[in-house]
Design a protein around this motif. Structure first.
Motif, PDB file in Angstrom:
ATOM      1  N   ALA A 148      27.535 -37.598  50.655  1.00  0.00           N
ATOM      2  CA  ALA A 148      27.304 -37.302  49.243  1.00  0.00           C
ATOM      3  C   ALA A 148      28.336 -36.297  48.730  1.00  0.00           C
ATOM      4  N   VAL A 149      28.632 -35.281  49.520  1.00  0.00           N
ATOM      5  CA  VAL A 149      29.642 -34.288  49.129  1.00  0.00           C
ATOM      6  C   VAL A 149      31.007 -34.957  48.986  1.00  0.00           C
ATOM      7  N   ALA A 150      31.361 -35.824  49.922  1.00  0.00           N
ATOM      8  CA  ALA A 150      32.647 -36.525  49.847  1.00  0.00           C
ATOM      9  C   ALA A 150      32.711 -37.419  48.614  1.00  0.00           C
ATOM     10  N   ASP A 151      31.604 -38.090  48.292  1.00  0.00           N
ATOM     11  CA  ASP A 151      31.565 -38.938  47.094  1.00  0.00           C
ATOM     12  C   ASP A 151      31.755 -38.107  45.827  1.00  0.00           C
ATOM     13  N   VAL A 152      31.105 -36.955  45.768  1.00  0.00           N
ATOM     14  CA  VAL A 152      31.245 -36.081  44.599  1.00  0.00           C
ATOM     15  C   VAL A 152      32.668 -35.550  44.497  1.00  0.00           C
ATOM     16  N   GLN A 153      33.252 -35.160  45.630  1.00  0.00           N
ATOM     17  CA  GLN A 153      34.637 -34.674  45.621  1.00  0.00           C
ATOM     18  C   GLN A 153      35.571 -35.748  45.081  1.00  0.00           C
ATOM     19  N   GLU A 154      35.380 -36.977  45.511  1.00  0.00           N
ATOM     20  CA  GLU A 154      36.222 -38.079  45.054  1.00  0.00           C
ATOM     21  C   GLU A 154      36.093 -38.286  43.550  1.00  0.00           C
TER      22      GLU A 154
END
Length: 88
Positions: free
Chosen positions: A53-59
């Motif tokens: 989820a954090v990686a998706d938000v960063q993207e």
């Protein structure tokens, strides 16, 4: 960082696990067992979901930041262009 959920969400998750066990395993799971299983899931598997989820938000944020220059860009040296237009 430990993944924590509210008391109300925890209780709802425990009830959901108990129902899942009853309907899919034909086995009754008690409140304590379901709570322990939930704790295991949160500690063992929860970080995978959290990190994704954090990686998706960063993207998504990176994509938005890269668009900022398109949205707010102002060309310099535009003053004389308004005078250089051909007159009719």
């Amino acid at each position: 960082m430990a993944i924590e959920i509210s008391k109300q969400d925890r209780q709802q998750a425990i009830e959901s696990l108990m129902r899942y066990a009853a309907e899919n395993f034909d086995e009754r799971m008690g409140n304590v067992g379901a709570g322990a299983l939930l704790g295991f899931f949160l500690e063992e598997i929860g970080p995978l979901v959290y990190n994704q989820a954090v990686a998706d938000v960063q993207e998504r944020l990176l994509a938005r930041v890269q668009e900022v220059d398109l949205e707010v860009h102002q060309d310099a040296f535009q003053y004389w262009r308004k005078f250089d237009r051909p007159h009719r």
